[in-house]
Design a protein around this motif. Structure first.
Motif, PDB file in Angstrom:
ATOM      1  N   ARG A 107       0.841  -1.192   0.000  1.00  0.00           N
ATOM      2  CA  ARG A 107       0.000   0.000   0.000  1.00  0.00           C
ATOM      3  C   ARG A 107       0.881   1.250   0.000  1.00  0.00           C
ATOM      4  O   ARG A 107       1.955   1.269   0.601  1.00  0.00           O
ATOM      5  CB  ARG A 107      -0.916   0.023   1.223  1.00  0.00           C
ATOM      6  N   PRO A 108       0.460   2.308  -0.660  1.00  0.00           N
ATOM      7  CA  PRO A 108       1.221   3.566  -0.600  1.00  0.00           C
ATOM      8  C   PRO A 108       1.075   4.224   0.758  1.00  0.00           C
ATOM      9  O   PRO A 108       0.152   3.918   1.521  1.00  0.00           O
ATOM     10  CB  PRO A 108       0.591   4.412  -1.701  1.00  0.00           C
ATOM     11  N   THR A 109       1.965   5.128   1.060  1.00  0.00           N
ATOM     12  CA  THR A 109       1.826   5.896   2.293  1.00  0.00           C
ATOM     13  C   THR A 109       0.553   6.728   2.257  1.00  0.00           C
ATOM     14  O   THR A 109       0.156   7.230   1.187  1.00  0.00           O
ATOM     15  CB  THR A 109       3.038   6.823   2.505  1.00  0.00           C
ATOM     16  N   ILE A 110      -0.069   6.892   3.407  1.00  0.00           N
ATOM     17  CA  ILE A 110      -1.286   7.709   3.476  1.00  0.00           C
ATOM     18  C   ILE A 110      -0.972   9.192   3.321  1.00  0.00           C
ATOM     19  O   ILE A 110      -1.884  10.015   3.207  1.00  0.00           O
ATOM     20  CB  ILE A 110      -2.030   7.476   4.811  1.00  0.00           C
ATOM     21  N   LEU A 111       0.320   9.520   3.294  1.00  0.00           N
ATOM     22  CA  LEU A 111       0.741  10.925   3.214  1.00  0.00           C
ATOM     23  C   LEU A 111       0.946  11.409   1.786  1.00  0.00           C
ATOM     24  O   LEU A 111       1.425  12.527   1.582  1.00  0.00           O
ATOM     25  CB  LEU A 111       2.037  11.117   4.013  1.00  0.00           C
ATOM     26  N   MET A 112       0.575  10.607   0.798  1.00  0.00           N
ATOM     27  CA  MET A 112       0.786  10.997  -0.596  1.00  0.00           C
ATOM     28  C   MET A 112       0.188  12.370  -0.940  1.00  0.00           C
ATOM     29  O   MET A 112       0.855  13.190  -1.589  1.00  0.00           O
ATOM     30  CB  MET A 112       0.226   9.924  -1.530  1.00  0.00           C
ATOM     31  N   ARG A 216       6.497   4.326   7.859  1.00  0.00           N
ATOM     32  CA  ARG A 216       5.591   3.813   8.897  1.00  0.00           C
ATOM     33  C   ARG A 216       4.115   4.045   8.621  1.00  0.00           C
ATOM     34  O   ARG A 216       3.268   3.305   9.117  1.00  0.00           O
ATOM     35  CB  ARG A 216       5.973   4.452  10.239  1.00  0.00           C
ATOM     36  N   PHE A 217       3.812   5.077   7.848  1.00  0.00           N
ATOM     37  CA  PHE A 217       2.416   5.399   7.614  1.00  0.00           C
ATOM     38  C   PHE A 217       2.055   5.409   6.127  1.00  0.00           C
ATOM     39  O   PHE A 217       0.988   5.691   5.740  1.00  0.00           O
ATOM     40  CB  PHE A 217       2.076   6.775   8.228  1.00  0.00           C
TER      41      PHE A 217
END
Length: 217
Positions: A107-112, A216-217
């Protein structure tokens, strides 16, 4: 043997022989052969590779946004072709990590969305300082990325490197190209940017935070 048990055995056999392939999130069949990589989820440290692919994908995405910001300001100047050349290589890097994300189901980082805005703002903001400011940003970012790639290479070398050889080749290649960008930045007067040392330190501190969060996120 019951009908249900027989069906389960047939499905398992088809999966092992490649006849049955898993579905993507959109219901389409996807390959688990990982194209030319030759790597499987059984012979790698999944957690480590997840972190590596996620953070590298985020980093290459951020680099693309930085160069987009620089081109928005300096695209029609004499340094425009230099920036475009580096950006084209970053596009190739991002394409590769997009493929790896799908192949390994990372999964990609949620911070994209955040990196989208921050990357462009950093590129455009430093470009407003002139060619030297843009190149100082390039030097700072590419030096941070190369250092990060070297850390990943050491990590993979400690975890049965023969099982990670192809991923190591990708990272080494991209590391070398990031260092080329770093050197191009120096050749185009990065060190003449206003408050070069301070600017470089601030950008690299931001890169360290971005790496930590994206892993990490």
């Amino acid at each position: 043997m019951s009908w249900a048990a027989a069906a389960a055995v047939r499905s398992l056999w088809r999966l092992r022989t490649g006849a049955l392939r898993p579905l993507s999130a959109y219901g389409r069949r996807i390959s688990v052969r990982f194209y030319s990589l030759g790597m499987t989820l059984d012979n790698i440290n999944r957690a480590a590779v997840d972190r590596i692919i996620r953070v590298d994908h985020a980093g290459e995405y951020g680099a693309n946004r930085i160069y987009a910001g620089q081109m928005a300001v300096l695209g029609r100047t004499s340094v425009g072709p230099v920036i475009q050349k580096m950006w084209d290589q970053e596009k190739d890097h991002l394409k590769k990590f997009n493929e790896l994300m799908v192949a390994f189901r990372v999964r990609p980082t949620i911070l994209m969305p955040f990196w989208n805005v921050v990357g462009f703002a950093l590129g455009a903001g430093t470009a407003l300082l002139g060619k030297e400011g843009a190149m100082a940003c390039t030097v700072a970012v590419e030096e941070s990325i190369a250092h990060h790639y070297n850390n990943q290479i050491r990590t993979l070398m400690e975890k049965q490197p023969e099982k990670h050889e192809e991923l190591l080749q990708v990272i080494r290649k991209f590391r070398d190209e990031e260092l080329e960008h770093h050197d191009l930045g120096l050749e185009h007067d990065a060190q003449l940017a206003p408050a070069y040392t301070v600017l470089k330190s601030l950008i690299q501190a931001g890169c360290s935070v971005a790496i930590y969060l994206s892993e990490r996120f």
